[in-house]
Write a protein that holds these residues in place. Structure first.
Motif, short mmCIF file in Angstrom:
data_model
loop_
_atom_site.label_atom_id
_atom_site.label_comp_id
_atom_site.label_asym_id
_atom_site.label_seq_id
_atom_site.Cartn_x
_atom_site.Cartn_y
_atom_site.Cartn_z
N GLY A 56 9.57 31.11 20.63
CA GLY A 56 8.49 30.13 20.69
C GLY A 56 8.23 29.78 22.13
N ARG A 57 6.98 29.46 22.46
CA ARG A 57 6.61 29.11 23.84
C ARG A 57 6.14 27.68 23.92
NH1 ARG A 57 2.18 28.56 27.26
NH2 ARG A 57 0.72 28.80 25.52
N ASP A 58 6.64 26.98 24.95
CA ASP A 58 6.14 25.66 25.27
C ASP A 58 5.84 25.66 26.77
OD1 ASP A 58 5.43 23.01 25.41
OD2 ASP A 58 7.48 22.26 25.39
N GLY A 59 4.56 25.68 27.12
CA GLY A 59 4.18 25.75 28.53
C GLY A 59 4.66 27.03 29.16
N ASN A 60 5.47 26.91 30.19
CA ASN A 60 5.96 28.09 30.90
C ASN A 60 7.41 28.39 30.54
OD1 ASN A 60 5.01 30.09 32.76
ND2 ASN A 60 6.47 29.31 34.27
N GLY A 125 13.49 22.73 21.25
CA GLY A 125 13.41 24.18 21.29
C GLY A 125 13.27 24.78 19.90
N LEU A 126 14.03 24.26 18.94
CA LEU A 126 13.96 24.78 17.58
C LEU A 126 12.62 24.44 16.92
CD1 LEU A 126 17.59 23.99 16.39
CD2 LEU A 126 16.61 26.24 16.92
N ARG A 127 12.08 23.28 17.24
CA ARG A 127 10.75 22.95 16.72
C ARG A 127 9.71 23.91 17.29
NH1 ARG A 127 7.66 17.28 15.83
NH2 ARG A 127 5.62 18.18 15.39
N THR A 128 9.81 24.22 18.57
CA THR A 128 8.87 25.15 19.20
C THR A 128 8.93 26.51 18.52
OG1 THR A 128 9.10 23.99 21.32
CG2 THR A 128 8.21 26.23 21.38
N LEU A 129 10.14 26.99 18.26
CA LEU A 129 10.32 28.26 17.55
C LEU A 129 9.72 28.21 16.14
CD1 LEU A 129 13.95 28.78 18.74
CD2 LEU A 129 12.36 30.69 18.62
N THR A 130 10.05 27.16 15.41
CA THR A 130 9.59 27.03 14.03
C THR A 130 8.08 26.97 13.94
OG1 THR A 130 11.62 25.85 13.43
CG2 THR A 130 9.75 25.63 11.94
N HIS A 132 5.93 28.09 16.03
CA HIS A 132 5.29 29.34 16.42
C HIS A 132 5.26 30.31 15.25
CE1 HIS A 132 4.00 32.81 18.68
NE2 HIS A 132 5.12 33.45 18.39
N LEU A 133 6.40 30.46 14.57
CA LEU A 133 6.50 31.44 13.48
C LEU A 133 5.91 30.91 12.17
CD1 LEU A 133 10.11 32.73 14.19
CD2 LEU A 133 7.98 33.99 14.55
N ALA A 134 6.06 29.62 11.92
CA ALA A 134 5.62 29.04 10.65
C ALA A 134 4.98 27.68 10.89
CB ALA A 134 6.81 28.90 9.70
N PRO A 135 3.76 27.66 11.46
CA PRO A 135 3.11 26.40 11.83
C PRO A 135 3.07 25.41 10.67
CG PRO A 135 1.83 28.27 12.62
CD PRO A 135 2.91 28.83 11.74
N GLY A 136 3.36 24.15 10.97
CA GLY A 136 3.32 23.10 9.97
C GLY A 136 4.63 22.87 9.24
N SER A 137 5.63 23.73 9.49
CA SER A 137 6.86 23.67 8.71
C SER A 137 7.86 22.63 9.20
CB SER A 137 7.53 25.05 8.69
OG SER A 137 6.71 26.00 8.05
N TRP A 138 7.81 22.29 10.50
CA TRP A 138 8.81 21.37 11.03
C TRP A 138 8.74 20.00 10.34
CZ3 TRP A 138 12.99 22.25 13.85
CH2 TRP A 138 13.66 21.16 14.42
N ASP A 139 7.53 19.55 10.04
CA ASP A 139 7.36 18.26 9.38
C ASP A 139 7.34 18.38 7.86
OD1 ASP A 139 7.24 16.81 11.77
OD2 ASP A 139 5.09 17.19 11.99
N HIS A 140 7.47 19.59 7.33
CA HIS A 140 7.42 19.81 5.89
C HIS A 140 8.82 20.01 5.31
CE1 HIS A 140 5.73 21.15 2.04
NE2 HIS A 140 6.59 22.16 2.08
N ALA A 141 9.64 20.79 5.98
CA ALA A 141 10.97 21.12 5.48
C ALA A 141 12.03 20.22 6.12
CB ALA A 141 11.28 22.59 5.77
N ARG A 142 13.24 20.26 5.56
CA ARG A 142 14.34 19.47 6.13
C ARG A 142 14.72 20.02 7.50
NH1 ARG A 142 19.64 20.18 6.65
NH2 ARG A 142 19.75 22.01 5.29
N ARG A 143 14.98 19.12 8.43
CA ARG A 143 15.35 19.53 9.78
C ARG A 143 16.85 19.81 9.86
NH1 ARG A 143 11.52 15.13 13.00
NH2 ARG A 143 9.59 15.76 11.93
N PRO A 144 17.29 20.51 10.92
CA PRO A 144 18.70 20.85 11.02
C PRO A 144 19.60 19.62 11.06
CG PRO A 144 17.40 22.10 12.61
CD PRO A 144 16.49 21.07 12.03
#
Length: 221
Positions: A56-60, A125-130, A132-144
Motif C-alpha cells: 500500500g502507498r501513502d504519499g512517498n 501501515g496495515l490500514r494503508t495496505l488494506t 489499497h487491496l480492498a477499499p472500504g474494508s478497514w472500517d467494515h471488518a474487525r481490526r487487528p
C-alpha cells in the motif's frame, strides 16, 4: 497533475530503452495505485530471493507486511531491498518475431526497508495496505487485535529512489518488413475485470455483499 521529478541514481538510471523512461513522480504514484502486487527482492543467507506480496502507498512511502516469523521479512528489515511492480497492458504483434513486444508500465524501487514500530504507526501501515487491496474494508471488518498485531511485521520503503519505464503504441518494425503481405501487426490489449462477488459458504443466506465490494465489479484497467 505533475508533482516532483524522479531523480535517478546510479542504480535507478534507465540505460536500455531510454525513450521509455518517465521522469514525473506522478506516474510512479499512478502505477503503484493501479497495481495490486509487487515483487520484493531480498538476500537471504547469501542467496537472492524474490517474493510476490501486497502493498500500500501513502504519499512517498510504500508499506509491506508479512508474518513476524518469516525469514524473508526478517532479512528485509533494516536492509537494502529492491521492489518491482509491473502492469501488462497488451501484447505487441509485429511483422518480424524480433520486434514482438509488450505494452507495459513498470517501476523498480531501491531503498532500505525500515521496520515500522509502535502500534499506532503499524496500524496506519496495515490500514494503508488494506485500503489499497480492498477499499472500504478497514472500517467494515474487525481490526487487528494485540495478538495479531504482534504476529505481523510491517516495513516502510521510501519511494525517493525509483525508476519508471512505460511502453505504449504499435510495433516498431523495420522499414523493409512494412510491406510484408499476409502478416498481421498491431496490439492485443489486455483488460483486467473483477467478477461477481462469491460469498463465503458460512455467511447467512440473506447476507449481501456491501457497497464497497459491489462497487468494484466491472473493468479495472
Amino acid at each position: 497533475m505533475t508533482t516532483d521529478a524522479l531523480s535517478p541514481t546510479g542504480r535507478s538510471t534507465i540505460r536500455r530503452g531510454k525513450d521509455r523512461a518517465r521522469t514525473d513522480r506522478a506516474e510512479l504514484h499512478a502505477l503503484l495505485d493501479s497495481a495490486m502486487l509487487c515483487h520484493l527482492g531480498v538476500v537471504l543467507d547469501g542467496v537472492p530471493l524474490v517474493l510476490p506480496t501486497g502493498y500500500g502507498r501513502d504519499g512517498n512511502t510504500l508499506y509491506l507486511h508479512g508474518s513476524s516469523g518469516a525469514a524473508s521479512l526478517r532479512a528485509a528489515a533494516g536492509t537494502e531491498v529492491c521492489v518491482s511492480v509491473t502492469e501488462l497492458d497488451g501484447i505487441v504483434y509485429a511483422r518480424s518475431v524480433f520486434h514482438f513486444s509488450v505494452n507495459y508500465r513498470s517501476a523498480v524501487i531501491h531503498g532500505r526497508a525500515v521496520p515500522v514500530v509502535g502500534d499506532e504507526a503499524r496500524l496506519h501501515g496495515l490500514r494503508t495496505l488494506t485500503e489499497h487491496l480492498a477499499p472500504g474494508s478497514w472500517d467494515h471488518a474487525r481490526r487487528p487485535d494485540k495478538r495479531e498485531l504482534a504476529a505481523t511485521r510491517v516495513l516502510a520503503l521510501d519511494l525517493t529512489e525509483a525508476a519508471v519505464k512505460i511502453r505504449t503504441g504499435p510495433p516498431s518494425d523495420d522499414e523493409a518488413d512494412l510491406g510484408t503481405p499476409g502478416v498481421w501487426a498491431g496490439v492485443l490489449p489486455l483488460r483486467r475485470t473483477w467478477g461477481e462477488p462469491e460469498p463465503c459458504p458460512l455467511l447467512p443466506a440473506d447476507a449481501e455483499a456491501p457497497a464497497h465490494v459491489q462497487s468494484r465489479t466491472g473493468p479495472t484497467a
